[in-house]
Design an enzyme around this catalytic site. Structure first.
Site, mmCIF file in Angstrom:
data_model
loop_
_atom_site.group_PDB
_atom_site.id
_atom_site.type_symbol
_atom_site.label_atom_id
_atom_site.label_comp_id
_atom_site.label_asym_id
_atom_site.label_seq_id
_atom_site.Cartn_x
_atom_site.Cartn_y
_atom_site.Cartn_z
ATOM 1 C CG ASP A 171 -1.846 1.120 1.189
ATOM 2 O OD1 ASP A 171 -2.990 0.974 0.686
ATOM 3 O OD2 ASP A 171 -1.705 2.313 1.764
ATOM 4 C CG ASP B 203 -3.825 8.683 -12.474
ATOM 5 O OD1 ASP B 203 -4.249 8.085 -11.425
ATOM 6 O OD2 ASP B 203 -4.587 9.183 -13.474
ATOM 7 C CD GLU C 173 -4.625 4.069 -1.610
ATOM 8 O OE1 GLU C 173 -4.989 4.491 -0.323
ATOM 9 O OE2 GLU C 173 -5.414 4.199 -2.378
#
Length: 351
Positions: A219, A236, A262
């Site tokens: 993560d 992004d 994410e």
């Protein structure tokens, strides 16, 4: 529907998003059909995405939202709808080719039957022939019939070659469509659907062979800060950067995937726990080793770090259980200060 929205729908925000979708459709006088509901979930889940921008444009322009409009948007922006349409198109082409081949084979069968009757007639005529002129006429007739059957066979062969090429092209196209449907468009890693299938398959293989299997969940730390400070395009950029590091580390038989939002995941078949730990530490260090810059302005974004949790599969353990333990290890990394790797087995030892 994007993986980020699907991830939201599996969490506590699902009911809120669903209610907002219904309220937004009612405010826009859009009927809450299943397709419209899916479009609005995607739109509200990612309002700055391509679908969200298109719906905003249509609403600002006062364009009517008809059933045809919904189908058009679904075909353009919903991956499953695109895949369905591709499969329908392929089916139509395949039906056309098979029908054409069937017709060509029927023509060839009729030609063969005609040729057989010609030969039978020639055999009877030869028995009754009593001179050269009659024999010459029979031979000439056989020559013409043989020439015609050769032409028919050549036409059939040509048609079969054409259809073989077309079906091979179609097969290649469908394989590309299948790959696209299993790939995350932003990062080019495997998507959530592909990950779920690969993890189930890896667990089955590990069970059958008694082999090692580990799963890691990663993560991006403080990812919301990137989006809130710099916008979704910069977010992004960060996602693509992390994905590039994972892709480089995920040489077969390893598999890297964007798990949702994410979060990422990596499957490690056949490797020992120390080997997996070393690989994940290498990934963590490499991701944090670069200070990213915003592409549009060259602003310094600072270092990107990731928290990682992983678990080594126990004998007979299901994919869901393995994922749950890896996820628990991930949150242990976050609770311990982030930017670190935690193994589920360490947590078991400490308990």
């Amino acid at each position: 529907m994007s993986e980020a929205v699907e991830a939201t729908l599996r969490g506590p925000e699902a009911y809120s998003l669903a209610r907002r979708a219904v309220e937004a459709m009612e405010a826009a006088s859009v009927w809450p059909t299943p397709l419209n509901f899916e479009l609005w979930l995607q739109y509200l889940g990612e309002p700055e995405g391509a679908l969200g921008r298109e719906i905003e444009r249509m609403m600002a322009a006062g364009e009517p939202f008809t059933e045809a409009t919904a189908e058009m948007l679904a075909a353009e922006y919903l991956p499953r709808a695109r895949l369905t349409e591709e499969i329908r198109d392929a089916g139509r082409v395949l039906d056309r080719e098979l029908s054409s081949v069937s017709e060509a084979i029927s023509r060839a069968h009729r030609a063969q039957s005609d040729y057989g009757r010609t030969l039978e007639g020639a055999a009877g005529s030869l028995e009754a022939a009593d001179g050269a002129p009659q024999l010459q006429a029979i031979v000439s007739g056989l020559s013409d019939a043989t020439h015609k059957i050769k032409q028919d066979n050549d036409a059939l062969e040509k048609k079969l070659e054409q259809s073989t090429r077309e079906i091979a092209r179609l097969s290649e196209h469908l394989e590309q469509v299948r790959r696209d449907s299993m790939t995350d468009a932003l990062t080019n890693l495997a998507n959530r659907k592909a990950f779920d299938e690969e993890l189930e398959s890896a667990c089955e293989a590990a069970l059958a062979k008694g082999a090692r299997l580990s799963l890691a969940v990663l993560d991006i730390d403080h990812f919301k800060r990137f989006n809130d400070t710099w916008g979704h395009q910069t977010g992004d950029q960060v996602l693509r950067y992390v994905a590039s590091v994972l892709a480089k580390a995920a040489k077969a038989p390893r598999i890297a995937a964007r798990y949702g939002g994410e979060e990422f995941a990596m499957i490690f078949p056949l490797e020992s726990l120390p080997e997996v730990e070393a690989a994940l530490e290498g990934i963590r260090r490499e991701i944090g080793s670069r200070a990213l810059r915003r592409r549009s302005t060259n602003d310094d974004l600072g270092a990107v770090t990731v928290s990682i949790g992983f678990a080594h599969r126990r004998g007979g353990e299901s994919a869901a259980s393995l994922l749950g333990r890896a996820d628990a290890a991930l949150y242990a990394s976050k609770r311990s200060g982030r930017n670190r790797v935690t193994c589920a087995e360490w947590l078991d030892d400490a308990a």
